[in-house]
Write a protein that holds these residues in place. Structure first.
Motif, PDB file in Angstrom:
ATOM      1  N   TYR A  54       1.106  11.691 -13.472  1.00  0.00           N
ATOM      2  CA  TYR A  54       0.019  11.818 -12.488  1.00  0.00           C
ATOM      3  C   TYR A  54       0.605  11.977 -11.093  1.00  0.00           C
ATOM      4  CZ  TYR A  54      -2.254   9.339 -16.358  1.00  0.00           C
ATOM      5  OH  TYR A  54      -2.697   8.955 -17.599  1.00  0.00           O
ATOM      6  N   PHE A  87       0.754   9.796   1.785  1.00  0.00           N
ATOM      7  CA  PHE A  87       1.705   9.101   0.922  1.00  0.00           C
ATOM      8  C   PHE A  87       1.453   9.606  -0.497  1.00  0.00           C
ATOM      9  CE2 PHE A  87       4.833   6.217  -0.011  1.00  0.00           C
ATOM     10  CZ  PHE A  87       4.460   5.055  -0.656  1.00  0.00           C
ATOM     11  N   ARG A  90       6.568   9.720   1.562  1.00  0.00           N
ATOM     12  CA  ARG A  90       5.709   9.788   2.747  1.00  0.00           C
ATOM     13  C   ARG A  90       5.931  11.123   3.420  1.00  0.00           C
ATOM     14  NH1 ARG A  90       2.633   6.197   4.429  1.00  0.00           N
ATOM     15  NH2 ARG A  90       3.726   4.559   3.263  1.00  0.00           N
ATOM     16  N   ARG A 147      -6.416   4.682   3.427  1.00  0.00           N
ATOM     17  CA  ARG A 147      -7.443   5.103   2.466  1.00  0.00           C
ATOM     18  C   ARG A 147      -7.025   4.756   1.040  1.00  0.00           C
ATOM     19  NH1 ARG A 147     -10.306   9.401   4.746  1.00  0.00           N
ATOM     20  NH2 ARG A 147     -11.657   9.267   2.917  1.00  0.00           N
ATOM     21  N   GLY A 148      -7.921   5.040   0.125  1.00  0.00           N
ATOM     22  CA  GLY A 148      -7.639   4.806  -1.284  1.00  0.00           C
ATOM     23  C   GLY A 148      -6.848   5.937  -1.892  1.00  0.00           C
ATOM     24  N   LEU A 149      -6.728   5.911  -3.209  1.00  0.00           N
ATOM     25  CA  LEU A 149      -5.930   6.895  -3.924  1.00  0.00           C
ATOM     26  C   LEU A 149      -6.792   8.046  -4.415  1.00  0.00           C
ATOM     27  CD1 LEU A 149      -4.382   4.053  -4.335  1.00  0.00           C
ATOM     28  CD2 LEU A 149      -3.162   5.313  -6.083  1.00  0.00           C
ATOM     29  N   PHE A 183       3.600   3.083 -11.154  1.00  0.00           N
ATOM     30  CA  PHE A 183       3.780   3.968 -10.018  1.00  0.00           C
ATOM     31  C   PHE A 183       5.219   4.026  -9.541  1.00  0.00           C
ATOM     32  CE2 PHE A 183      -0.473   5.247  -8.710  1.00  0.00           C
ATOM     33  CZ  PHE A 183      -1.240   4.423  -9.508  1.00  0.00           C
ATOM     34  N   GLY A 184       5.592   5.208  -9.048  1.00  0.00           N
ATOM     35  CA  GLY A 184       6.882   5.379  -8.409  1.00  0.00           C
ATOM     36  C   GLY A 184       6.849   4.861  -6.990  1.00  0.00           C
ATOM     37  N   PRO A 185       7.996   4.930  -6.298  1.00  0.00           N
ATOM     38  CA  PRO A 185       8.104   4.371  -4.940  1.00  0.00           C
ATOM     39  C   PRO A 185       7.388   5.201  -3.884  1.00  0.00           C
ATOM     40  CG  PRO A 185      10.158   5.396  -5.595  1.00  0.00           C
ATOM     41  CD  PRO A 185       9.281   5.388  -6.811  1.00  0.00           C
ATOM     42  N   GLY A 186       7.047   6.445  -4.191  1.00  0.00           N
ATOM     43  CA  GLY A 186       6.273   7.258  -3.261  1.00  0.00           C
ATOM     44  C   GLY A 186       7.111   8.104  -2.326  1.00  0.00           C
ATOM     45  N   LEU A 215       2.141   9.613  -4.415  1.00  0.00           N
ATOM     46  CA  LEU A 215       2.592   8.707  -5.459  1.00  0.00           C
ATOM     47  C   LEU A 215       2.545   9.399  -6.808  1.00  0.00           C
ATOM     48  CD1 LEU A 215       0.640   5.606  -4.203  1.00  0.00           C
ATOM     49  CD2 LEU A 215       3.108   5.700  -4.428  1.00  0.00           C
ATOM     50  N   GLN A 267      -2.433   9.392  -0.997  1.00  0.00           N
ATOM     51  CA  GLN A 267      -3.086   8.309  -0.268  1.00  0.00           C
ATOM     52  C   GLN A 267      -2.979   8.632   1.214  1.00  0.00           C
ATOM     53  OE1 GLN A 267      -1.305   4.376  -0.533  1.00  0.00           O
ATOM     54  NE2 GLN A 267      -3.320   3.442  -0.554  1.00  0.00           N
ATOM     55  N   TYR A 305      -0.837  11.379  -7.182  1.00  0.00           N
ATOM     56  CA  TYR A 305      -1.891  10.866  -6.320  1.00  0.00           C
ATOM     57  C   TYR A 305      -1.485  11.104  -4.863  1.00  0.00           C
ATOM     58  CZ  TYR A 305      -3.751   8.033 -10.197  1.00  0.00           C
ATOM     59  OH  TYR A 305      -4.292   7.597 -11.379  1.00  0.00           O
TER      60      TYR A 305
END
Lengths: 114, 110
Positions: free
Chosen positions: A34, A88, A110, A42-44, A105-108, A90, A38, A36
């Motif tokens: 997946y 961000f 930015r 805010r939300g995902l 989840f991975g570390p993301g 993810l 963010q 995502y």
């Protein structure tokens, strides 16, 4: 044990430039993957998900695309970034087995688009 | 289409106090997830609730699920500063995708 990697960790790109974010998973086979986004505070928002190599489902029409060239590799791309692409990002995985859909989840990454 | 609502969206607590975060969802979801996100960080899985009446506890956090009421709660007992984070609940939607709530920003003040 399973681990998920994302790179780069941070990225600053000018408007109109291309984008490639990579996500890889170790320690599992045939995961669901997946992407995502963010936005700040805010939300995902689910962007894409994949149940197998070459199988991509898009959730939100936009100037981003995703590809899954290998079982445990998921790539998010854009040909021309917009300011609104900042956020961000993810990557997550879940087991491909029936009922195994807890997502990890991975570390993301930015991303700042200037 | 599954929709997930959390409240409150922002919670400022005193250390040592108790409080509850609520997660309502709109249609049937046979499981409910809670995640924690520290500022600037990714999401960490806290709880997976798989059936009606499920209750799970980890330290000062306890999560429960009432599928008939379409409600999950995350109860915080005797809050400490280390619990400051954003908490998300998520239900399982169509095609095994997760649908996330907007998140609850928790700040614990000393």
């Amino acid at each position: 044990s399973q681990t998920i990697h994302q790179w780069p960790a941070t990225l600053v790109q000018p408007v109109g430039s291309p984008l490639s974010l990579e996500c890889t998973v170790e320690g599992t086979s045939n995961p669901n993957l997946y992407w995502y986004r963010q936005a700040a505070g805010r939300g995902l928002q689910l962007l894409f998900y994949s149940v197998g190599i070459g199988q991509i489902s898009s959730e939100v029409p936009q100037n981003l695309s995703a590809s899954r060239p290998q079982d445990r590799q998921f790539i998010l791309s854009s040909k021309k970034l917009l300011l609104s692409d900042s956020g961000f990002y993810l990557c997550a995985w879940s087991s491909g087995l029936a009922g195994g859909n807890e997502q990890f989840f991975g570390p993301g990454t930015r991303l700042t688009v200037l | 289409e599954l929709k997930v609502e959390q409240n409150p969206l922002f919670l400022s607590m005193q250390e040592g106090k108790n409080y509850t975060i609520y997660c309502n969802y709109s249609t049937t979801s046979d499981r409910l997830y809670w995640y924690r996100q520290d500022p600037g960080k990714s999401l960490e899985s806290l709880f997976v609730l798989l059936s009606n009446g499920a209750v799970k506890q980890e330290g000062r956090l306890m999560a429960s699920l009432d599928t008939k009421a379409r409600l999950s709660t995350l109860h915080i007992t005797a809050a400490v500063h280390d619990l400051s984070a954003t908490y998300f609940c998520a239900g399982r939607g169509y095609g095994n995708k997760l649908v996330f709530g907007a998140g609850t920003i928790l700040r614990v003040k000393s």
